[in-house]
Design a protein around this motif. Structure first.
Motif, mmCIF file in Angstrom:
data_model
loop_
_atom_site.group_PDB
_atom_site.id
_atom_site.type_symbol
_atom_site.label_atom_id
_atom_site.label_comp_id
_atom_site.label_asym_id
_atom_site.label_seq_id
_atom_site.Cartn_x
_atom_site.Cartn_y
_atom_site.Cartn_z
ATOM 1 N N UNK A 1 -7.021 9.584 -5.346
ATOM 2 C CA UNK A 1 -5.622 8.603 -5.096
ATOM 3 C C UNK A 1 -5.849 7.783 -3.907
ATOM 4 N N UNK A 2 -6.630 8.319 -2.777
ATOM 5 C CA UNK A 2 -6.763 7.616 -1.498
ATOM 6 C C UNK A 2 -7.395 6.348 -1.839
ATOM 7 N N UNK A 3 -8.485 6.568 -2.605
ATOM 8 C CA UNK A 3 -9.559 5.440 -2.940
ATOM 9 C C UNK A 3 -8.704 4.359 -3.681
ATOM 10 N N UNK A 4 -7.631 4.805 -4.534
ATOM 11 C CA UNK A 4 -6.803 3.807 -5.178
ATOM 12 C C UNK A 4 -5.808 3.051 -4.317
ATOM 13 N N UNK A 5 -5.345 3.689 -3.274
ATOM 14 C CA UNK A 5 -4.626 3.212 -2.237
ATOM 15 C C UNK A 5 -5.263 2.133 -1.611
ATOM 16 N N UNK A 6 -6.705 2.433 -0.887
ATOM 17 C CA UNK A 6 -7.407 1.431 -0.197
ATOM 18 C C UNK A 6 -7.659 0.396 -0.901
ATOM 19 N N UNK A 7 -8.165 0.259 -2.151
ATOM 20 C CA UNK A 7 -8.371 -0.779 -3.171
ATOM 21 C C UNK A 7 -7.176 -1.517 -3.297
ATOM 22 N N UNK A 8 -5.816 -1.124 -3.496
ATOM 23 C CA UNK A 8 -5.014 -1.966 -3.692
ATOM 24 C C UNK A 8 -4.204 -2.546 -2.187
ATOM 25 N N UNK A 9 -4.326 -1.733 -1.185
ATOM 26 C CA UNK A 9 -3.665 -2.213 0.110
ATOM 27 C C UNK A 9 -4.808 -1.935 1.171
ATOM 28 N N UNK A 10 -5.591 -2.773 1.378
ATOM 29 C CA UNK A 10 -6.697 -2.624 2.171
ATOM 30 C C UNK A 10 -6.345 -2.511 3.672
ATOM 31 N N UNK A 11 -5.089 -2.894 4.087
ATOM 32 C CA UNK A 11 -4.713 -2.721 5.455
ATOM 33 C C UNK A 11 -3.975 -1.373 5.532
ATOM 34 N N UNK A 12 -3.783 -0.288 4.772
ATOM 35 C CA UNK A 12 -3.393 0.601 4.883
ATOM 36 C C UNK A 12 -4.449 1.790 5.116
ATOM 37 N N UNK A 13 -4.095 2.628 6.224
ATOM 38 C CA UNK A 13 -5.049 3.989 6.452
ATOM 39 C C UNK A 13 -4.899 4.907 5.625
ATOM 40 N N UNK A 14 -6.107 5.606 5.202
ATOM 41 C CA UNK A 14 -5.668 6.649 4.401
ATOM 42 C C UNK A 14 -6.161 7.927 4.834
ATOM 43 N N UNK A 15 -5.807 9.457 4.732
ATOM 44 C CA UNK A 15 -6.250 10.264 5.302
ATOM 45 C C UNK A 15 -5.931 11.488 4.516
ATOM 46 N N UNK A 16 -6.524 12.578 4.492
ATOM 47 C CA UNK A 16 -6.183 13.837 3.587
ATOM 48 C C UNK A 16 -5.511 14.800 4.740
ATOM 49 N N UNK A 17 -5.308 14.578 5.956
ATOM 50 C CA UNK A 17 -4.950 15.534 6.843
ATOM 51 C C UNK A 17 -3.204 14.843 7.368
ATOM 52 N N UNK A 18 -2.231 15.789 7.011
ATOM 53 C CA UNK A 18 -1.172 15.362 7.272
ATOM 54 C C UNK A 18 -0.855 15.337 8.835
ATOM 55 N N UNK A 19 -1.530 15.976 9.524
ATOM 56 C CA UNK A 19 -1.634 15.992 11.118
ATOM 57 C C UNK A 19 -1.846 14.804 11.809
ATOM 58 N N UNK A 20 -2.657 13.844 11.013
ATOM 59 C CA UNK A 20 -2.943 12.735 11.610
ATOM 60 C C UNK A 20 -1.671 11.821 11.513
ATOM 61 N N UNK A 21 -0.824 11.941 10.591
ATOM 62 C CA UNK A 21 0.410 11.116 10.387
ATOM 63 C C UNK A 21 1.155 11.658 11.695
ATOM 64 N N UNK A 22 1.249 13.094 11.752
ATOM 65 C CA UNK A 22 2.225 13.585 12.599
ATOM 66 C C UNK A 22 2.051 13.367 14.168
ATOM 67 N N UNK A 23 0.892 13.118 14.352
ATOM 68 C CA UNK A 23 0.203 12.862 15.770
ATOM 69 C C UNK A 23 0.279 11.506 16.128
ATOM 70 N N UNK A 24 0.472 10.631 15.219
ATOM 71 C CA UNK A 24 0.608 9.209 15.465
ATOM 72 C C UNK A 24 1.664 8.718 15.876
ATOM 73 N N UNK A 25 1.855 8.396 17.164
ATOM 74 C CA UNK A 25 3.054 8.030 17.998
ATOM 75 C C UNK A 25 3.858 6.837 17.330
ATOM 76 N N UNK A 26 2.827 5.721 16.583
ATOM 77 C CA UNK A 26 3.365 4.763 16.097
ATOM 78 C C UNK A 26 3.993 4.869 14.887
ATOM 79 N N UNK A 27 4.028 5.817 14.146
ATOM 80 C CA UNK A 27 4.669 6.310 12.848
ATOM 81 C C UNK A 27 5.918 6.525 13.272
ATOM 82 N N UNK A 28 6.859 5.840 12.974
ATOM 83 C CA UNK A 28 8.383 6.148 13.127
ATOM 84 C C UNK A 28 9.115 7.042 11.982
ATOM 85 N N UNK A 29 8.790 7.205 10.633
ATOM 86 C CA UNK A 29 9.365 7.617 9.458
ATOM 87 C C UNK A 29 8.173 8.108 8.556
#
Ligand code: NAD
Length: 331
Positions: free
Chosen positions: A33-61
């Motif tokens: 699923x992540x590979x498909x996202x990277x192919x279609x939206x190259x500017x989007x970061x992908x991760x399998x760890x939810x904590x990466x999103x939670x710890x990213x202060x630039x993520x507002x929602x």
């Protein structure tokens, strides 16, 4: 974004194109699923760890479209990490959890919205305007059918999978919560997971909503019929266009009539197909979320409305377990 599965990928597509938002990161446990996202939206970061999103202060929602059983925990973590949350239906799997989420969002001062997609459908907006503007007279009752063959789930039954939509619409159109719920259903394919459910919501003043849900049906059906004292309306989402039809039909009561046969006058009037536009409901929903985050306004499907729907579903589940006995929604 957490969960880029069958439905989540629609959120990915929508947020990637929505002006005023940047889709930063997509999280999923499935590397394909992540590979498909990277192919279609190259500017989007992908991760399998939810904590990466939670710890990213630039993520507002955070948008949550993972398994239903995880919605509560993931939404709690996002609110605690000071993020606004759009969580897919069902918001949680029980009223206590939904209530806790509402309190948490209120305390934290962050937006909590539930993906009750149909509330953002132009056809439902039209029906709501017809009901509130009293064009159909008093809304007596409604019934809806959400039927399909597949996709058979193993972590949710047909009530929790399909029911949130129709319950949300019924509560929205009546502008009220049902007092009691009855539900009958049966599990034919997997032990303990009902495939077909017939739910009846009993609203104050004897108003009724009947909801038929199934993933074991020959026809794909998405239809809601509302019956008022003056007019009747059918919303058929399987129609490519002309999704709403307003029937100027009804039975008028003439108390002054002398002859009995004139007392109840059946009226067969015209059928009107109103123009409702073709806005994509998911796009409207996502834009509404962004607007609410920006302005601090309460979303139409906010946590409280989500809690109301979960209370009704929980009562319906209890009635199912009691083989159709009426169950009060509050208490
Ligand atoms: N609003 C609507 O109209 C609508 C329509 C369909 C589904 N839904 C809801 O959306 C949700 C997802 O449904 P779906 O059909 O996309 O299911 P799905 O099984 O296709 O996708 C779920 C995805 O979440 C990922 N996931 C699960 N746990 C995770 C975790 N801890 N971390 C990262 N990723 C995780 C899975 O790998 C999977 O890719 C469900 O709650 C469903 O009820 C809503």
């Amino acid at each position: 974004m957490i969960g880029a599965g069958e439905w989540g990928k629609n959120h990915v597509r929508t947020f990637a194109r929505l002006r005023g938002a940047t889709l930063a990161t997509v999280c999923d446990l499935d590397p394909d699923k992540l590979a498909a996202v990277r192919t279609e939206y190259p500017g989007v970061t992908t991760t399998s760890r939810y904590a990466d999103i939670l710890q990213d202060a630039s993520v507002e929602a955070v948008i949550i479209a993972s398994f239903a059983s995880q919605h509560f925990e993931q939404a709690c973590l996002a609110l605690e990490a000071k993020k606004h949350v759009l969580v897919e239906k069902p918001m949680t799997l029980g009223p206590e959890e939904a209530d806790e989420l509402v309190r948490l969002a209120d305390r934290a001062g962050y937006c909590l919205m539930v993906g009750h997609l149909l509330l953002y459908h132009p056809a439902v907006a039209k029906m709501k305007a017809l009901v509130d503007g009293r064009e159909i007279g008093d809304l007596f009752y409604l019934y809806s059918q959400r039927l399909n063959l597949g996709r058979v789930r193993k972590d949710e039954n047909a009530l929790w999978s399909f029911g949130p939509h129709d319950v949300a619409v019924a509560v929205h159109l009546f502008g009220d919560e049902p007092e009691t719920v009855t539900a009958k259903g049966e599990a034919f394919l997997q032990k303990g997971i009902v495939d077909v459910v017939f739910v009846t919501l009993h609203f104050p003043e004897r108003k009724l909503a009947h909801i038929h849900l199934s993933w074991l049906d020959p026809h794909k059906t998405r239809r809601t019929t509302i019956v008022g004292s003056k007019k009747m309306v059918v919303f058929d989402d399987m129609e490519p266009t002309d999704k709403v039809r307003i029937y100027d039909k009804g039975v008028d009561i003439k108390p002054q009539a002398v002859a009995y046969e004139d007392y109840l006058h059946v009226r067969f009037g015209d059928v009107l197909i109103p123009h409702i536009g073709s806005s994509e409901p998911l796009r409207v929903e996502c834009q509404h979320f962004l607007d609410c985050v920006r302005t601090g306004n309460r979303p139409m499907s906010d946590g409280r409305q989500g809690l109301q729907v979960i209370r009704v579903l929980a009562a319906a589940q209890r009635s199912l377990d009691l083989d159709g006995a009426p169950v009060p929604v509050k208490g």
